[in-house]
Enzyme design. Structure first.
Site, mmCIF file in Angstrom:
data_model
loop_
_atom_site.group_PDB
_atom_site.id
_atom_site.type_symbol
_atom_site.label_atom_id
_atom_site.label_comp_id
_atom_site.label_asym_id
_atom_site.label_seq_id
_atom_site.Cartn_x
_atom_site.Cartn_y
_atom_site.Cartn_z
ATOM 1 C CG ASP A 1 -29.028 -14.985 -5.191
ATOM 2 O OD1 ASP A 1 -29.122 -16.013 -4.499
ATOM 3 O OD2 ASP A 1 -28.230 -14.885 -6.141
ATOM 4 C CE LYS B 1 -25.237 -16.074 -5.387
ATOM 5 N NZ LYS B 1 -25.267 -15.799 -6.838
ATOM 6 N N GLY C 1 -27.912 -20.894 -15.077
ATOM 7 C CA GLY C 1 -28.101 -21.882 -16.135
ATOM 8 C C GLY C 1 -28.354 -23.255 -15.542
ATOM 9 N N GLY D 1 -34.200 -18.913 -17.916
ATOM 10 C CA GLY D 1 -33.968 -19.618 -16.659
ATOM 11 C C GLY D 1 -32.862 -19.024 -15.816
ATOM 12 C CD GLU E 1 -34.897 -18.915 -8.784
ATOM 13 O OE1 GLU E 1 -35.851 -19.672 -9.056
ATOM 14 O OE2 GLU E 1 -33.737 -19.326 -8.600
#
Length: 272
Positions: free
Chosen positions: A35, A39, A142, A21, A24
């Site tokens: 991603d 950021k 997580g 997990g 994705e």
């Protein structure tokens, strides 16, 4: 990190990260740097009080990083990390001060604090004029960790709503220009396959000097199983700091050189 510590391939490491997990179900945003680019845009805007559009963030993913590169980096005293870097710099050509943001795999010295970021942990390393070097480290993925962060944001928004405030406003007081990737000053490690004959090293070195890029270190090893009539060797060159535009032009020229069979890999060197 699994490629470095456990010797996994990118495919097996990614499959395990997806199973746990951490990545994705469609890991494109993770492995292609989307991603991290988002950021970087947010952090650059906050740090430099300047609007950083997402489309202005230079982005390269990590799918091109091979197990061989990771092993070679470790032997040379480096580790490969996918970095998001935001900097306030001055363009050498124009003298304009501005902000850059970029995402790409990079070589980090094993002595650098970011080299010790393992597993699903993330870290933000800050270099401040008055405060020096600071690092913030913690879980980056997580279920519990993500839920905690989301709930914290919801509580913060609810508190601002109850207090009747408008929320946290974006600060653009500096309003610095966003500079292109070509303005960045960095170092390269270039690995290439070259013809193993006299004069080749001089020809390659000329490609660098003609573009104002200084060479810091050179290593060469003979390749096994090459063409007996025209044997080849592996040449690894590390540069001093130079403008990204000059380095990119050098790589393009090397790829077209008759003495270079192929440019195997190009990695930027950061943290020095």
């Amino acid at each position: 990190d699994r490629m470095d510590i456990e010797g996994d391939s990118l495919e097996s490491a990614l499959a395990e990260a997806t199973r746990l997990g951490y990545a994705e179900a469609d890991p494109t945003a993770d492995v292609e740097g989307f991603d991290a680019a988002q950021k970087a845009a947010i952090l650059a805007s906050l740090a430099f009080h300047t609007t950083m559009p997402l489309e202005a963030v230079h982005r390269e993913g990590m799918t091109t990083v091979t197990h061989e590169q990771v092993v070679a980096a470790r032997k040379a005293g480096y580790v490969v990390k996918l970095l998001a870097i935001c900097e306030r710099i001055t363009d050498a050509a124009t003298g304009v001060e501005g902000v850059t943001a970029r995402v790409h795999p990079a070589l980090i010295p094993l002595s650098h604090p970011l080299a010790a970021v393992h597993g699903a942990n993330n870290a933000v390393f800050v270099e401040a004029e008055a405060a020096g070097s600071l690092m913030f480290y913690g879980a980056g993925a997580g279920g519990v960790q993500t839920a905690s962060a989301v709930l914290g944001d919801v509580v913060s928004a609810a508190r601002r709503h109850v207090a009747g405030g408008p929320g946290v406003a974006e600060s653009t007081q500096a309003n610095l220009p966003v500079l292109p990737m070509s303005s960045v000053i960095t170092r390269y490690q270039i690995t290439m396959t070259v013809v193993d004959e006299p004069g080749v090293l001089a020809a390659v070195a000329t490609q660098f000097s003609d573009r104002g890029v200084s060479v810091e270190a050179v290593s060469q090893s003979v390749r096994d199983g090459g063409d007996a009539e025209r044997p080849t060797a592996t040449l690894v060159i590390v540069t001093h700091r130079a403008e990204e535009s000059s380095l990119a032009a050098t790589v393009t020229s090397l790829a077209a050189s008759p003495v270079v069979s192929s440019v195997v890999s190009v990695l930027r060197v950061e943290g020095q």
